[in-house]
Design an enzyme around this catalytic site. Structure first.
Site, mmCIF file in Angstrom:
data_model
loop_
_atom_site.group_PDB
_atom_site.id
_atom_site.type_symbol
_atom_site.label_atom_id
_atom_site.label_comp_id
_atom_site.label_asym_id
_atom_site.label_seq_id
_atom_site.Cartn_x
_atom_site.Cartn_y
_atom_site.Cartn_z
ATOM 1 N N LYS A 48 2.534 3.488 -2.827
ATOM 2 C CA LYS A 48 1.963 4.750 -3.310
ATOM 3 C C LYS A 48 1.322 4.646 -4.697
ATOM 4 O O LYS A 48 0.419 5.419 -5.022
ATOM 5 C CB LYS A 48 3.032 5.834 -3.316
ATOM 6 C CG LYS A 48 3.440 6.339 -1.938
ATOM 7 C CD LYS A 48 2.358 7.214 -1.334
ATOM 8 C CE LYS A 48 2.850 7.934 -0.093
ATOM 9 N NZ LYS A 48 1.838 8.855 0.466
ATOM 10 N N SER A 298 6.123 -0.620 3.895
ATOM 11 C CA SER A 298 5.479 0.252 2.907
ATOM 12 C C SER A 298 6.335 0.609 1.707
ATOM 13 O O SER A 298 5.803 0.975 0.659
ATOM 14 C CB SER A 298 5.011 1.543 3.592
ATOM 15 O OG SER A 298 6.114 2.224 4.160
#
Length: 397
Positions: A48, A298
């Protein structure tokens, strides 16, 4: 592509070019060459930071002066907080009340003001919009923003750079920013590479949208993988996903939990639910591609208490932890005899409960519950058979 190339320049020296690791373990289990793109090792513990910092980098001086605000289940929160801190500006993050404590603490540690609101991301987002209208802060969307998508797309560039003959890339989907960015980068440069997305069975909005070729939402987002628990995906991300992504599949939470445990035990990687879901799809034969397959891991921001529950649940499912119940005669030596048999069978006793007054137990007897650590399901079956052969009426509870 120009936006993604520009983002790569902006992120140089800010983010890590994360490792693309070939996993012998997961390759042997699937018959393909499985590579793990380790974004759980990225700064702030997830991908992110790429999109968040890139967006902040594009803000005008006036927008920076007003500060930024975001809604996030945790990873975007940390990315925005870190990016704002690097830029020397104020940040406010609205997080769901159920966000893992580790993510809340880390976000505050990066200098953000944290507001807890709502049960899921979408409710936190609505609260953030209210606050933004009052304060005039610049909103940094978690996924539905071109600059954020471009930042996430730099992962696709890194994969192509590190593995020229990649056959397929598998990535998690919540709101769609990660897979949209990767898909644009990869399909523009190497259109033969397949792009697959994975969603949790309890939060399948983008899966439904892809099949209908129209943006759909869900009433609930029920999955422990908080990073992808999204009811309303992005319209910008959907347009890109509908164009560039080859297919989307779904997996259930039980399978995701099993993958988290495998990553911890076999690969020595701590990975959150959203981070493990792409590998889950590969391991459960949901991805039709053959050859070199990349699983985008992720993020790794997971609460250690939750990891503890995953481990316990996984051990039970694998037959390595078992709870047994039986009845013994209530006289000296009876419990000792039972435990001696178990010891001879090489099971480790975790706890013993001995109750002689339970209302369903006849006078002169006692119910015994035992927690055991065993090797596997076959070992457990052998213990049960041996105890029954010795005359014990034993049950798994």
């Amino acid at each position: 592509m120009s936006d993604i190339e520009t983002a790569r320049e902006a992120l140089a020296g800010i983010v890590h070019h994360t490792t693309l690791d070939r996993s012998s373990t997961f390759s042997s289990l699937t018959g393909n060459e499985v590579y793990l793109k380790l974004e759980n090792m990225q700064k702030t513990g997830s991908f992110k930071i790429r999109g968040a910092y890139n967006k902040i980098h594009t803000l005008t001086p006036e927008e920076k002066a007003n500060g930024v605000i975001a809604a996030s289940a945790g990873n975007h929160a940390q990315g925005v907080a870190y990016g704002a801190s690097r830029a020397g500006i104020k940040s406010t993050i609205v997080m769901p009340e159920i966000a893992p404590l580790a993510k809340i603490t880390a976000t505050r540690g990066y200098g953000a003001e944290v507001v807890l609101a709502g049960a899921v991301y979408d409710e936190a987002y609505n609260k953030a919009v209210e606050i933004q209208a009052e304060t005039g802060q610049t909103f940094i969307h978690a996924f539905n923003d071109p600059a954020v998508i471009a930042g996430q797309g730099t992962i696709g560039l890194e994969i192509l750079q590190d593995l020229e003959d990649v056959a397929a890339i598998v990535t998690p989907i919540g709101g769609g920013g990660l897979i949209a960015g990767i898909a644009v980068a990869v399909k523009e440069l190497a259109p033969h590479v397949k792009i697959y997305g994975v969603q949790a069975q309890g939060a399948p909005a983008m899966y439904m949208s892809k099949r209908a070729h129209i943006l759909k939402t869900t009433k609930d987002a029920e999955t422990f993988a908080d990073g992808i628990a999204v009811k309303v995906p992005g319209d910008i991300t959907f347009t890109l996903i509908d164009k560039y992504v080859d297919d989307i599949v779904v997996v259930d939470d039980e399978a995701i939990a099993g993958t988290i445990l495998m990553l911890l035990e076999r690969a020595k990687l701590m990975v959150e639910g959203a981070g493990a879901i792409s590998l889950t799809a590969i391991l459960h034969d949901k991805i039709p591609a053959k050859g070199k397959i990349v699983s985008v891991i992720s993020g790794g921001n997971v609460d250690v208490n939750f990891i503890s529950r995953i481990i316990e649940r996984g051990l039970v499912k694998a037959g390595r932890r078992v709870r047994l119940s039986t009845v013994v005669v209530d006289r000296p030596g009876s419990l000792q005899r039972l435990l001696a048999i178990i010891a001879h069978l090489q099971a480790n006793v975790l706890y013993v409960s001995h109750d002689r007054v339970e209302k369903h137990v006849p006078l002169g007897q006692a119910v015994v519950e035992i927690g055991l650590e065993t090797r596997d399901v076959l070992h457990t079956d052998h213990i049960l058979a041996s105890l029954r052969h010795e005359g014990y009426k034993v049950e798994i509870i």
